[in-house]
Design an enzyme around this catalytic site. Sequence first.
Site, PDB file in Angstrom:
ATOM      1  N   SER A 178       0.882  -1.052  -0.010  1.00  0.00           N
ATOM      2  CA  SER A 178       0.048  -0.283  -0.206  1.00  0.00           C
ATOM      3  C   SER A 178       0.796   1.025   0.053  1.00  0.00           C
ATOM      4  O   SER A 178       0.354   2.373  -0.294  1.00  0.00           O
ATOM      5  CB  SER A 178      -1.044   0.534   1.160  1.00  0.00           C
ATOM      6  OG  SER A 178      -0.477  -0.056   2.367  1.00  0.00           O
ATOM      7  N   HIS A 206      -5.734  -3.581  -2.612  1.00  0.00           N
ATOM      8  CA  HIS A 206      -5.344  -2.500  -4.188  1.00  0.00           C
ATOM      9  C   HIS A 206      -5.407  -2.667  -5.148  1.00  0.00           C
ATOM     10  O   HIS A 206      -5.408  -1.887  -6.137  1.00  0.00           O
ATOM     11  CB  HIS A 206      -4.289  -1.109  -3.362  1.00  0.00           C
ATOM     12  CG  HIS A 206      -4.210  -0.821  -2.483  1.00  0.00           C
ATOM     13  ND1 HIS A 206      -4.995   0.400  -1.478  1.00  0.00           N
ATOM     14  CD2 HIS A 206      -3.578  -1.331  -1.133  1.00  0.00           C
ATOM     15  CE1 HIS A 206      -4.127   0.690  -1.217  1.00  0.00           C
ATOM     16  NE2 HIS A 206      -3.120  -0.549   0.237  1.00  0.00           N
ATOM     17  N   LYS A 237     -12.549   1.195  -1.653  1.00  0.00           N
ATOM     18  CA  LYS A 237     -11.500   1.639  -2.121  1.00  0.00           C
ATOM     19  C   LYS A 237     -11.476   1.331  -3.706  1.00  0.00           C
ATOM     20  O   LYS A 237     -12.878   2.041  -3.980  1.00  0.00           O
ATOM     21  CB  LYS A 237     -10.262   0.750  -2.035  1.00  0.00           C
ATOM     22  CG  LYS A 237      -9.031   1.196  -0.505  1.00  0.00           C
ATOM     23  CD  LYS A 237      -8.317  -0.066  -0.093  1.00  0.00           C
ATOM     24  CE  LYS A 237      -7.648   0.500   0.591  1.00  0.00           C
ATOM     25  NZ  LYS A 237      -6.374  -0.283   1.562  1.00  0.00           N
TER      26      LYS A 237
END
Length: 386
Positions: A178, A206, A237
């Site tokens: 990250s 991610h 996200k």
Amino acid sequence: MLLDRLKADLAELDTRALRRTRRSVATPCAPHVRVDGRDMLAFCSNDYLGLAAEPALAHALQAGATHWGTGSGASHLVSGHYAVHDELEARLAAFAGCERALYFSTGYMANTGTIPALVGRGDAIFADRLNHASLVDGALLSRAELHRYAHGDPAALERALAASSAKRKLIVTDAIFSMDGDVAPLAALLALAERFDAWLMVDDAHGFGVLGPGGRGAVAEAGLASWRVIYVGTLGKAAGVSGAFVAGHADVVEWLMQKARTYIFTTGAPPALAEALLASLDLIERGDERREHLAGLVALLHGELALARWQLLPSRTPIQPVLIGDNAEALAVARALWDEGLWVPAIRPPTVPQGTARLRISLTAAHCADDVRRLAHALNRLEAQR
Ligand SMILES: *Cc1c(COP(=O)(O)O)cnc(C)c1O
């Protein structure tokens, strides 16, 4: 006494340039935001596909709230589990190419619940040194022995596995790191998991929605499938809503439902959120255009940045860190960018290792090419001036 000590500890954060502050944003999550009365161009969010403020998702959430109300009323195993949660889990499992999925309220909870459900005293965890804090916390909660191997280094992992006589072994890694943006060597990790009879837990916070065919994530991109893989995707996200899921073999997921304390001892997430997530999955599946635009922005940033001392890390993902090193210097650069209307977070220890303070640029499909050029040119100029 105690309060004096706490005040001194707070003051020390200031002297070490480690005190964190928050900005209050007055507009929805987007590249152009109004913050503290100023119009800013932001490169901060993990809203990689630009879905957080997508009207179709807000409409699904509104319709969900009209139908289901706001609260779930109880934990999932009591009475807080709704038909739309089943529908969401089935969709997530199919999307991730797994037999079954379990929906958690957050990624932090998915990780801190899953690891202690799988391993305990007498077992061992093998964790990449740069893993996300939630994976570290899950490992500590489990009371299993924790071995942290050199970042992205299967040879180091192999040595640690070979030296271990633990009953159960669990390899844990971020898929995309990250704060660095690089991708874990998943095929090599799975080969080691097979050789040493270990689980492989992959936190794709991610990569979900961003990497792989149809945004199916890093494991799908690597073409891997195994009952050993425990796949974690987060939904706040790229998916633009909130929550997370753990997917894998049906028996593994059943076990998590029985044992993961962060699933059992918490109120079920509002069912309306699951409606928004179903709408989000539709957009992710049909999101090739967004993903192509995003990949183009990553390439553009690499083309436009011309840095000498600061270092753009070699990342092909939307996380594009510029390594600066010194905490105060990283903060000063972030402040200089802020003064020209560019919002880029400075990331300092303990989030990243000492001496590796950086700017964490994150690009999203909602940015346009001119946004990226503006940032690159400002950074090029600032580096030359400092
Ligand atoms: C953001 C993040 C999490 C936590 O997910 P939340 O849903 O925000 O709690 C877990 N792992 C990684 C790698 C993350 O980046």
